[in-house]
Design a protein around this motif. Structure first.
Motif, short mmCIF file in Angstrom:
data_model
loop_
_atom_site.label_atom_id
_atom_site.label_comp_id
_atom_site.label_asym_id
_atom_site.label_seq_id
_atom_site.Cartn_x
_atom_site.Cartn_y
_atom_site.Cartn_z
N THR A 122 0.84 -1.20 0.00
CA THR A 122 0.00 0.00 0.00
C THR A 122 0.87 1.25 0.00
O THR A 122 2.03 1.22 0.40
CB THR A 122 -0.92 0.05 1.25
OG1 THR A 122 -0.12 0.06 2.42
CG2 THR A 122 -1.88 -1.12 1.28
N LYS A 131 1.11 -1.42 -7.06
CA LYS A 131 0.77 -0.11 -7.61
C LYS A 131 -0.12 -0.30 -8.84
O LYS A 131 -1.11 0.43 -9.02
CB LYS A 131 2.03 0.68 -7.97
CG LYS A 131 2.72 1.27 -6.76
CD LYS A 131 3.91 2.11 -7.16
CE LYS A 131 4.55 2.72 -5.93
NZ LYS A 131 5.69 3.56 -6.26
N ALA A 134 -3.55 -1.39 -7.71
CA ALA A 134 -4.27 -0.23 -7.17
C ALA A 134 -4.80 0.66 -8.28
O ALA A 134 -5.93 1.16 -8.21
CB ALA A 134 -3.36 0.57 -6.24
N ALA A 139 -6.29 -0.07 -3.97
CA ALA A 139 -5.29 -0.67 -3.06
C ALA A 139 -5.99 -1.57 -2.05
O ALA A 139 -7.15 -1.34 -1.70
CB ALA A 139 -4.51 0.42 -2.35
#
Length: 182
Positions: A122, A131, A134, A139
């Motif tokens: 995160t 990443k 997300a 996330a």
């Protein structure tokens, strides 16, 4: 001599089958395997395969989900499904020692799917894989957040920690990812 090497390369390509022209951005990179000297090349290991990615934690109340994740892996492995467990201490519930993490995964729950060394999943320090997850889906908000990725490296669904591995919605998403074309 050159023609025999060319022939061998063409023969090998024909036998090996189609090769993905490009590795999806999601799978670019390597991660160290849990309690192993080698790393897993994400593209080499998972490109073109349906994938379930889960951020895990050994001391989390959801750790018994390892058993269900292993059941899913065994059930769908023959159809190409891969499972990737990524331990993380982002929510302060991962063991400080990787030997303990490995014991929880391998000895306590019998995990056979790919597990990595603990990673940041995160925030700004998140590893590139998370990443990308997300960006595509959001996330993880806690441990045992689940991402179902199709054969093209696209997230088709994500599920909270509360979603059990045997849930109908997770199974439907996995079957959709399995049915996707590379």
């Amino acid at each position: 001599m050159k023609s025999s090497r060319l022939f061998a390369a063409l023969l090998l390509a024909a036998v090996a089958g189609p090769v993905l022209a490009e590795c999806p951005a999601l799978l670019q990179g390597e991660l160290p395997k849990l309690r192993a000297k080698e790393s897993v090349d994400l593209c080499e290991r998972f490109a073109g395969k349906p994938l379930l990615i889960v951020n895990t934690a050994s001391h989390c109340g959801f750790a018994p989900q390892f058993k269900g994740l292993e059941t899913l892996y065994k059930q769908y492995q023959g159809q190409g499904l891969e499972v990737l467990g990524v331990p993380s201490n982002d929510f302060k519930q991962e063991a400080a020692d990787t030997a303990e993490t490995a014991k929880v995964c391998y000895a306590n729950y019998g995990v056979t799917f790919t597990m990595t060394e603990p990673q940041v999943v995160t925030g700004e320090q998140a590893i590139p894989l998370f990443k990308q997850l997300a960006e595509q889906s959001g996330a993880p908000r806690w441990n045992f957040y689940k991402y179902v990725v199709d054969r093209q490296g696209k997230v088709v669904a994500s599920f909270s920690s509360l979603t059990k591995p045997d849930s109908d919605s997770l199974r439907e998403a996995l079957e959709q990812a399995i049915a996707s074309q590379p």
